[in-house]
Design an enzyme around this catalytic site. Structure first.
Site, PDB file in Angstrom:
ATOM      1  N   GLU A  18       1.115 -16.150  -6.492  1.00 18.08           N
ATOM      2  CA  GLU A  18       0.146 -15.418  -7.306  1.00 18.08           C
ATOM      3  C   GLU A  18       0.245 -15.866  -8.766  1.00 18.08           C
ATOM      4  O   GLU A  18       1.342 -16.020  -9.301  1.00 18.08           O
ATOM      5  CB  GLU A  18       0.434 -13.917  -7.185  1.00 18.08           C
ATOM      6  CG  GLU A  18      -0.552 -13.057  -7.935  1.00 18.08           C
ATOM      7  CD  GLU A  18      -0.365 -11.582  -7.636  1.00 18.08           C
ATOM      8  OE1 GLU A  18      -0.302 -11.192  -6.457  1.00 18.08           O
ATOM      9  OE2 GLU A  18      -0.279 -10.816  -8.610  1.00 18.08           O
ATOM     10  N   ALA A  52      -6.923  -5.814 -16.019  1.00 21.97           N
ATOM     11  CA  ALA A  52      -7.222  -4.383 -15.951  1.00 21.97           C
ATOM     12  C   ALA A  52      -8.655  -4.124 -16.411  1.00 21.97           C
ATOM     13  O   ALA A  52      -9.098  -4.674 -17.424  1.00 21.97           O
ATOM     14  CB  ALA A  52      -6.236  -3.607 -16.816  1.00 21.97           C
ATOM     15  N   HIS A  78      -8.435 -12.088  -6.796  1.00 21.99           N
ATOM     16  CA  HIS A  78      -8.260 -10.637  -6.849  1.00 21.99           C
ATOM     17  C   HIS A  78      -9.541 -10.053  -7.443  1.00 21.99           C
ATOM     18  O   HIS A  78     -10.151 -10.643  -8.332  1.00 21.99           O
ATOM     19  CB  HIS A  78      -7.082 -10.258  -7.744  1.00 21.99           C
ATOM     20  CG  HIS A  78      -5.744 -10.658  -7.197  1.00 21.99           C
ATOM     21  ND1 HIS A  78      -4.621  -9.877  -7.298  1.00 21.99           N
ATOM     22  CD2 HIS A  78      -5.349 -11.770  -6.540  1.00 21.99           C
ATOM     23  CE1 HIS A  78      -3.599 -10.474  -6.741  1.00 21.99           C
ATOM     24  NE2 HIS A  78      -4.007 -11.644  -6.277  1.00 21.99           N
ATOM     25  N   ALA A 128     -10.116   1.204  -3.013  1.00 14.90           N
ATOM     26  CA  ALA A 128     -10.024  -0.103  -2.368  1.00 14.90           C
ATOM     27  C   ALA A 128     -10.651  -0.110  -0.961  1.00 14.90           C
ATOM     28  O   ALA A 128     -11.315  -1.088  -0.587  1.00 14.90           O
ATOM     29  CB  ALA A 128      -8.569  -0.546  -2.311  1.00 14.90           C
ATOM     30  N   ALA A 155      -0.297   8.606  -5.103  1.00  9.97           N
ATOM     31  CA  ALA A 155      -0.487   9.095  -3.729  1.00  9.97           C
ATOM     32  C   ALA A 155       0.027  10.524  -3.592  1.00  9.97           C
ATOM     33  O   ALA A 155       1.058  10.878  -4.169  1.00  9.97           O
ATOM     34  CB  ALA A 155       0.237   8.181  -2.747  1.00  9.97           C
ATOM     35  N   LYS A 168      -7.888   0.833   4.734  1.00  9.44           N
ATOM     36  CA  LYS A 168      -8.276  -0.448   4.129  1.00  9.44           C
ATOM     37  C   LYS A 168      -8.316  -1.550   5.185  1.00  9.44           C
ATOM     38  O   LYS A 168      -9.202  -2.402   5.180  1.00  9.44           O
ATOM     39  CB  LYS A 168      -7.291  -0.822   3.008  1.00  9.44           C
ATOM     40  CG  LYS A 168      -7.332   0.143   1.821  1.00  9.44           C
ATOM     41  CD  LYS A 168      -6.635  -0.406   0.590  1.00  9.44           C
ATOM     42  CE  LYS A 168      -5.147  -0.174   0.554  1.00  9.44           C
ATOM     43  NZ  LYS A 168      -4.558  -0.423  -0.778  1.00  9.44           N
TER      44      LYS A 168
HETATM   45  P1  FAD Z   1      -6.238   2.242  -3.330  1.00  4.88           P
HETATM   46  O1  FAD Z   1      -5.835   1.655  -2.035  1.00  4.88           O
HETATM   47  O2  FAD Z   1      -7.662   2.654  -3.496  1.00  4.88           O
HETATM   48  O3  FAD Z   1      -5.287   3.520  -3.574  1.00  4.88           O
HETATM   49  C1  FAD Z   1      -5.183   4.129  -4.845  1.00  4.88           C
HETATM   50  C2  FAD Z   1      -4.516   5.500  -4.720  1.00  4.88           C
HETATM   51  O4  FAD Z   1      -5.428   6.438  -4.171  1.00  4.88           O
HETATM   52  C3  FAD Z   1      -3.291   5.533  -3.806  1.00  4.88           C
HETATM   53  O5  FAD Z   1      -2.385   6.458  -4.342  1.00  4.88           O
HETATM   54  C4  FAD Z   1      -3.853   6.048  -2.490  1.00  4.88           C
HETATM   55  O6  FAD Z   1      -2.860   6.656  -1.693  1.00  4.88           O
HETATM   56  C5  FAD Z   1      -4.885   7.046  -2.999  1.00  4.88           C
HETATM   57  N1  FAD Z   1      -6.014   7.227  -2.089  1.00  4.88           N
HETATM   58  C6  FAD Z   1      -6.995   6.341  -1.818  1.00  4.88           C
HETATM   59  N2  FAD Z   1      -7.901   6.875  -0.975  1.00  4.88           N
HETATM   60  C7  FAD Z   1      -7.473   8.131  -0.718  1.00  4.88           C
HETATM   61  C8  FAD Z   1      -7.972   9.210   0.066  1.00  4.88           C
HETATM   62  N3  FAD Z   1      -9.124   9.092   0.747  1.00  4.88           N
HETATM   63  N4  FAD Z   1      -7.267  10.357   0.093  1.00  4.88           N
HETATM   64  C9  FAD Z   1      -6.121  10.488  -0.597  1.00  4.88           C
HETATM   65  N5  FAD Z   1      -5.593   9.514  -1.375  1.00  4.88           N
HETATM   66  C10 FAD Z   1      -6.276   8.355  -1.427  1.00  4.88           C
HETATM   67  N6  FAD Z   1      -4.455  -4.533 -10.386  1.00  4.88           N
HETATM   68  C11 FAD Z   1      -5.369  -5.187 -11.150  1.00  4.88           C
HETATM   69  O7  FAD Z   1      -5.986  -4.587 -12.051  1.00  4.88           O
HETATM   70  N7  FAD Z   1      -5.642  -6.513 -10.942  1.00  4.88           N
HETATM   71  C12 FAD Z   1      -5.019  -7.230  -9.975  1.00  4.88           C
HETATM   72  O8  FAD Z   1      -5.286  -8.431  -9.817  1.00  4.88           O
HETATM   73  C13 FAD Z   1      -4.045  -6.579  -9.156  1.00  4.88           C
HETATM   74  N8  FAD Z   1      -3.417  -7.242  -8.162  1.00  4.88           N
HETATM   75  C14 FAD Z   1      -2.516  -6.575  -7.351  1.00  4.88           C
HETATM   76  C15 FAD Z   1      -1.915  -7.260  -6.279  1.00  4.88           C
HETATM   77  C16 FAD Z   1      -1.004  -6.624  -5.443  1.00  4.88           C
HETATM   78  C17 FAD Z   1      -0.390  -7.390  -4.294  1.00  4.88           C
HETATM   79  C18 FAD Z   1      -0.660  -5.264  -5.696  1.00  4.88           C
HETATM   80  C19 FAD Z   1       0.344  -4.571  -4.841  1.00  4.88           C
HETATM   81  C20 FAD Z   1      -1.269  -4.569  -6.738  1.00  4.88           C
HETATM   82  C21 FAD Z   1      -2.204  -5.200  -7.574  1.00  4.88           C
HETATM   83  N9  FAD Z   1      -2.854  -4.533  -8.617  1.00  4.88           N
HETATM   84  C22 FAD Z   1      -3.781  -5.192  -9.401  1.00  4.88           C
HETATM   85  C23 FAD Z   1      -2.526  -3.124  -8.926  1.00  4.88           C
HETATM   86  C24 FAD Z   1      -3.492  -2.117  -8.275  1.00  4.88           C
HETATM   87  O9  FAD Z   1      -4.794  -2.294  -8.789  1.00  4.88           O
HETATM   88  C25 FAD Z   1      -2.975  -0.727  -8.599  1.00  4.88           C
HETATM   89  O10 FAD Z   1      -1.765  -0.496  -7.935  1.00  4.88           O
HETATM   90  C26 FAD Z   1      -3.955   0.423  -8.367  1.00  4.88           C
HETATM   91  O11 FAD Z   1      -3.426   1.588  -8.987  1.00  4.88           O
HETATM   92  C27 FAD Z   1      -4.196   0.785  -6.908  1.00  4.88           C
HETATM   93  O12 FAD Z   1      -4.919  -0.166  -6.274  1.00  4.88           O
HETATM   94  P2  FAD Z   1      -5.118  -0.119  -4.656  1.00  4.88           P
HETATM   95  O13 FAD Z   1      -6.021  -1.207  -4.296  1.00  4.88           O
HETATM   96  O14 FAD Z   1      -3.804  -0.040  -4.003  1.00  4.88           O
HETATM   97  O15 FAD Z   1      -5.863   1.313  -4.558  1.00  4.88           O
END
Ligand code: FAD
Length: 298
Positions: A18, A52, A78, A128, A155, A168
Site C-alpha cells: 500500500e 481524508a 482506495h 462502506a 462500532a 460488505k
Molecule cells: P464501515 O465498514 O462503513 O464501518 C464504519 C463503522 O460503522 C464501523 O464501526 C461499523 O461497525 C459501523 N457500522 C457500519 N454499518 C453499520 C450498521 N448498519 N449498524 C451498525 N454499525 C454499523 N481511510 C481513508 O480515508 N482513506 C483510505 O485510503 C483508507 N484506507 C484504508 C485501508 C485499510 C486496509 C483500512 C483498514 C482502513 C483504511 N482507511 C482509509 C480508514 C477507514 O476509512 C476508517 O477506518 C473508517 O473510519 C471506516 O471505514 P470502513 O470502510 O471500515 O467503514
C-alpha cells in the site's frame, strides 16, 4: 514455539503493498523508487490510499492510473464516500474503469477533521457496505474492504462490527484487508470470529513496519490498535539511532509475519508508507525472492 525458522520458509507467500499519493516532486520520486524496488517481488496488487474527505481525489487517480499504465502491476484505488454524492463517486469509478483499473478498496472514510463523527453526504452512501453495492452495480470491479481485528472505534460491539464486515462482503467485496495490529493472536482470534460468523472470504493481515514509533503510537490511538508495552521498551533509546531502529523494526515485523505464517497465513498486505526497504527486507526474510520481469507481468 512451532513457527518455522526464517531459513525454512519456502517463500510461498503472496504480498501486496500500500502506498499514499505523493504531494511533492520529492515524494513522487520516493514513491516511484519504492515501486521500482518492490515490483520484482511480484505483488498480487499494489494499492494507493485516498486522503481524508476525498482530499487526494486527483492525486490518487493519477498515481493509480500511472501504475496501471507504466508498470506490470495490478493497481488498486482506495475510494471513500466521505463528502461525496453517489453521482460524484460514479464519476470517479468510471474514470478508474476507463483507465483500466479493475480493483477498488472501498471504504467509508473518516471526516477531514479528526475526532468528528461521519455524516453521510445527503445524496451519498451511508457507509462502506452501501458503497460496495453501488460500485459493484456500476462496473464489475474486484472490491476489497477494511476489517478491524481490534474492532473499529465507532462500532457498537464486536458482533456488530463483524456483521458489518459480512454485509460488505455480501454486497460484492471479495476480500478484507485488516487494520494493522502487533500481536499475532489478535489476528487469529479475529479470523476465528469471522469464520464463526460465516465469513469465508480471505482476510489479509495488514502489516505496519514501525519506522517511527511515536507516529505509530499516535495512529494506533486513533484507530484502536493496541501497542504492547514490550514494543515501547524495544524502541526506547533508539530515537537517535535510525539505522538500529530500522533493524529492530524489520525484525519485529518479520517475527509477526513468521508467526502469522505458522498459523496458516499466506497473504500479507504491507503498509509501506512509500518506503521500500523495510517491506523488502521482511519479504526477503520470509523467503520471497525477486522474479524476472515476464513473471511479474504474469
Ligand atoms: P464501515 O465498514 O462503513 O464501518 C464504519 C463503522 O460503522 C464501523 O464501526 C461499523 O461497525 C459501523 N457500522 C457500519 N454499518 C453499520 C450498521 N448498519 N449498524 C451498525 N454499525 C454499523 N481511510 C481513508 O480515508 N482513506 C483510505 O485510503 C483508507 N484506507 C484504508 C485501508 C485499510 C486496509 C483500512 C483498514 C482502513 C483504511 N482507511 C482509509 C480508514 C477507514 O476509512 C476508517 O477506518 C473508517 O473510519 C471506516 O471505514 P470502513 O470502510 O471500515 O467503514
Amino acid at each position: 514455539n512451532e513457527a518455522p525458522w526464517f531459513a525454512d520458509l519456502a517463500g510461498d507467500i503472496r504480498v501486496s503493498f500500500e502506498f499514499f499519493p505523493p504531494k511533492t516532486e520529492k515524494m513522487e520520486e520516493q514513491l516511484w523508487s519504492a515501486i521500482g524496488t518492490l515490483t520484482p517481488l511480484a505483488p498480487q496488487f499494489v494499492s494507493v490510499t485516498y486522503g481524508a474527505g476525498g482530499s487526494t481525489r486527483e492525486r490518487t487517480h493519477n498515481t493509480v492510473a500511472r501504475i496501471a499504465r507504466e508498470t506490470p502491476l495490478a493497481a488498486a484505488a482506495h475510494l471513500t464516500c466521505v463528502a461525496a454524492s453517489k453521482d460524484e463517486i460514479a464519476a470517479v469509478a468510471d474514470a478508474y474503469w476507463e483507465a483500466g483499473v479493475r480493483h477498488i478498496v472501498a471504504l467509508r472514510g473518516d471526516p477531514p477533521q479528526a475526532g468528528e463523527r461521519f455524516q453521510p453526504h445527503p445524496q451519498g452512501y451511508q457507509g462502506a457496505a452501501d458503497l460496495v453495492q453501488g460500485l459493484a452495480k456500476r462496473h464489475p470491479f474486484e472490491i476489497s474492504v477494511a476489517a478491524y481485528p481490534e474492532i473499529h472505534p465507532e462500532a457498537a460491539s464486536a458482533q456488530s462490527d463483524i456483521d458489518n464486515l459480512k454485509r460488505k462482503l455480501d454486497a460484492g467485496a471479495t476480500r478484507a484487508i485488516t487494520q494493522f495490529f502487533f500481536e499475532p493472536d489478535c489476528f487469529f482470534r479475529f479470523r476465528d470470529t469471522a469464520a464463526a460468523a460465516g465469513i469465508d472470504a480471505e482476510i489479509i493481515p495488514g502489516i505496519m513496519p514501525v519506522s517511527n514509533f511515536a507516529a505509530v503510537q499516535r495512529m494506533s490511538a486513533m484507530c484502536n490498535t493496541s501497542v504492547p508495552n514490550w514494543m515501547g521498551r524495544l524502541f526506547d533509546g533508539l530515537d537517535d539511532h535510525p539505522a538500529a531502529r530500522q533493524l529492530v523494526s524489520a525484525t519485529l515485523a518479520a517475527e509477526l509475519c513468521r508467526k502469522l505464517y505458522a498459523g496458516g497465513v499466506r497473504d500479507l498486505h504491507f503498509y509501506t508508507l512509500n518506503r521500500a526497504e523495510l517491506s523488502y527486507a521482511i519479504c526477503h526474510m520470509l523467503g520471497l525472492r525477486p522474479k524476472a520481469q515476464a513473471e511479474v507481468a504474469a
